[in-house]
Write a protein that holds these residues in place. Structure first.
Motif, mmCIF file in Angstrom:
data_model
loop_
_atom_site.group_PDB
_atom_site.id
_atom_site.type_symbol
_atom_site.label_atom_id
_atom_site.label_comp_id
_atom_site.label_asym_id
_atom_site.label_seq_id
_atom_site.Cartn_x
_atom_site.Cartn_y
_atom_site.Cartn_z
ATOM 1 N N PHE A 2 0.817 -1.201 0.000
ATOM 2 C CA PHE A 2 0.000 0.000 0.000
ATOM 3 C C PHE A 2 0.857 1.261 0.000
ATOM 4 O O PHE A 2 0.387 2.329 -0.339
ATOM 5 C CB PHE A 2 -0.951 0.018 1.196
ATOM 6 C CG PHE A 2 -2.009 -1.026 1.096
ATOM 7 C CD1 PHE A 2 -2.935 -0.995 0.075
ATOM 8 C CD2 PHE A 2 -2.071 -2.058 2.005
ATOM 9 C CE1 PHE A 2 -3.911 -1.957 -0.031
ATOM 10 C CE2 PHE A 2 -3.039 -3.025 1.919
ATOM 11 C CZ PHE A 2 -3.962 -2.981 0.894
ATOM 12 N N LEU A 3 2.131 1.130 0.391
ATOM 13 C CA LEU A 3 3.011 2.292 0.355
ATOM 14 C C LEU A 3 3.321 2.717 -1.074
ATOM 15 O O LEU A 3 3.763 3.833 -1.310
ATOM 16 C CB LEU A 3 4.320 1.986 1.090
ATOM 17 C CG LEU A 3 4.195 1.796 2.593
ATOM 18 C CD1 LEU A 3 5.511 1.325 3.175
ATOM 19 C CD2 LEU A 3 3.777 3.088 3.245
ATOM 20 N N TRP A 4 3.077 1.830 -2.039
ATOM 21 C CA TRP A 4 3.355 2.136 -3.437
ATOM 22 C C TRP A 4 2.209 2.882 -4.103
ATOM 23 O O TRP A 4 2.398 3.440 -5.180
ATOM 24 C CB TRP A 4 3.620 0.849 -4.213
ATOM 25 C CG TRP A 4 4.846 0.163 -3.770
ATOM 26 C CD1 TRP A 4 4.921 -0.982 -3.042
ATOM 27 C CD2 TRP A 4 6.187 0.579 -3.989
ATOM 28 N NE1 TRP A 4 6.215 -1.306 -2.806
ATOM 29 C CE2 TRP A 4 7.016 -0.361 -3.374
ATOM 30 C CE3 TRP A 4 6.767 1.654 -4.643
ATOM 31 C CZ2 TRP A 4 8.395 -0.256 -3.404
ATOM 32 C CZ3 TRP A 4 8.127 1.758 -4.657
ATOM 33 C CH2 TRP A 4 8.924 0.815 -4.048
ATOM 34 N N LEU A 5 1.022 2.892 -3.523
ATOM 35 C CA LEU A 5 -0.139 3.497 -4.181
ATOM 36 C C LEU A 5 0.054 4.969 -4.549
ATOM 37 O O LEU A 5 -0.267 5.348 -5.669
ATOM 38 C CB LEU A 5 -1.387 3.317 -3.336
ATOM 39 C CG LEU A 5 -1.974 1.906 -3.333
ATOM 40 C CD1 LEU A 5 -3.191 1.849 -2.437
ATOM 41 C CD2 LEU A 5 -2.307 1.442 -4.724
ATOM 42 N N PRO A 6 0.577 5.818 -3.663
ATOM 43 C CA PRO A 6 0.752 7.218 -4.084
ATOM 44 C C PRO A 6 1.720 7.360 -5.255
ATOM 45 O O PRO A 6 1.517 8.187 -6.136
ATOM 46 C CB PRO A 6 1.303 7.910 -2.836
ATOM 47 C CG PRO A 6 0.890 7.051 -1.710
ATOM 48 C CD PRO A 6 0.869 5.648 -2.242
ATOM 49 N N ASN A 7 2.768 6.539 -5.277
ATOM 50 C CA ASN A 7 3.753 6.647 -6.355
ATOM 51 C C ASN A 7 3.196 6.143 -7.679
ATOM 52 O O ASN A 7 3.461 6.728 -8.724
ATOM 53 C CB ASN A 7 5.013 5.843 -6.010
ATOM 54 C CG ASN A 7 5.822 6.488 -4.918
ATOM 55 O OD1 ASN A 7 5.664 7.654 -4.641
ATOM 56 N ND2 ASN A 7 6.689 5.728 -4.294
ATOM 57 N N ILE A 8 2.451 5.062 -7.669
ATOM 58 C CA ILE A 8 1.990 4.438 -8.902
ATOM 59 C C ILE A 8 0.682 5.047 -9.391
ATOM 60 O O ILE A 8 0.562 5.427 -10.554
ATOM 61 C CB ILE A 8 1.831 2.917 -8.703
ATOM 62 C CG1 ILE A 8 3.205 2.300 -8.429
ATOM 63 C CG2 ILE A 8 1.193 2.276 -9.915
ATOM 64 C CD1 ILE A 8 3.156 0.849 -8.044
ATOM 65 N N VAL A 9 -0.298 5.146 -8.523
ATOM 66 C CA VAL A 9 -1.639 5.577 -8.945
ATOM 67 C C VAL A 9 -1.714 7.085 -9.125
ATOM 68 O O VAL A 9 -2.179 7.579 -10.152
ATOM 69 C CB VAL A 9 -2.697 5.096 -7.926
ATOM 70 C CG1 VAL A 9 -4.069 5.612 -8.297
ATOM 71 C CG2 VAL A 9 -2.694 3.585 -7.841
ATOM 72 N N PHE A 10 -1.248 7.834 -8.139
ATOM 73 C CA PHE A 10 -1.425 9.284 -8.160
ATOM 74 C C PHE A 10 -0.223 10.032 -8.723
ATOM 75 O O PHE A 10 -0.246 11.257 -8.815
ATOM 76 C CB PHE A 10 -1.721 9.790 -6.752
ATOM 77 C CG PHE A 10 -2.935 9.153 -6.134
ATOM 78 C CD1 PHE A 10 -4.174 9.269 -6.728
ATOM 79 C CD2 PHE A 10 -2.826 8.427 -4.964
ATOM 80 C CE1 PHE A 10 -5.293 8.676 -6.161
ATOM 81 C CE2 PHE A 10 -3.932 7.832 -4.394
ATOM 82 C CZ PHE A 10 -5.165 7.963 -4.990
ATOM 83 N N GLN A 11 0.858 9.302 -9.081
ATOM 84 C CA GLN A 11 2.092 9.928 -9.562
ATOM 85 C C GLN A 11 2.601 10.972 -8.573
ATOM 86 O O GLN A 11 3.116 12.020 -8.949
ATOM 87 C CB GLN A 11 1.873 10.566 -10.947
ATOM 88 C CG GLN A 11 1.455 9.588 -12.018
ATOM 89 C CD GLN A 11 2.533 8.565 -12.299
ATOM 90 O OE1 GLN A 11 3.694 8.902 -12.360
ATOM 91 N NE2 GLN A 11 2.133 7.312 -12.434
ATOM 92 N N LEU A 12 2.436 10.689 -7.296
ATOM 93 C CA LEU A 12 2.863 11.572 -6.218
ATOM 94 C C LEU A 12 4.069 10.927 -5.540
ATOM 95 O O LEU A 12 3.954 9.874 -4.908
ATOM 96 C CB LEU A 12 1.726 11.772 -5.218
ATOM 97 C CG LEU A 12 2.011 12.612 -3.992
ATOM 98 C CD1 LEU A 12 2.295 14.049 -4.399
ATOM 99 C CD2 LEU A 12 0.846 12.539 -3.043
ATOM 100 N N SER A 13 5.209 11.529 -5.677
ATOM 101 C CA SER A 13 6.432 10.941 -5.143
ATOM 102 C C SER A 13 6.516 11.185 -3.631
ATOM 103 O O SER A 13 6.530 12.323 -3.170
ATOM 104 C CB SER A 13 7.641 11.554 -5.832
ATOM 105 O OG SER A 13 8.821 10.995 -5.326
ATOM 106 N N THR A 14 6.548 10.101 -2.880
ATOM 107 C CA THR A 14 6.687 10.193 -1.430
ATOM 108 C C THR A 14 7.818 9.272 -0.981
ATOM 109 O O THR A 14 8.042 8.221 -1.570
ATOM 110 C CB THR A 14 5.395 9.773 -0.708
ATOM 111 O OG1 THR A 14 5.124 8.413 -1.035
ATOM 112 C CG2 THR A 14 4.232 10.646 -1.076
#
Length: 65
Positions: A2-14
């Motif tokens: 689930f930590l990958w969701l912002p990077n993959i889905v929203f293109q939001l680098s965290t």
């Protein structure tokens, strides 16, 4: 994963995905102490999730080109 969701889905680098490299070995150590094989395997998957996501990205990129 689930930590990958912002990077993959929203293109939001965290930077939170880096926690998998720190927390997973601690969880694996605790699972070894508790003698829970399922938790050991799941922590191994969590530790290598970075490489699994990278592999999946390269495969998808190779198929689409």
């Amino acid at each position: 994963m689930f930590l990958w969701l912002p990077n993959i889905v929203f293109q939001l680098s965290t930077p939170y995905w880096l926690l998998t490299l720190v927390v997973s070995p601690v969880g694996m150590f605790c699972a070894v102490l508790a003698e829970k094989k399922s938790l050991i395997v799941l922590n191994l998957v969590m530790f290598f999730s970075f490489f699994l996501v990278m592999l999946l990205g390269y495969v998808i990129n190779g198929v689409l080109e």
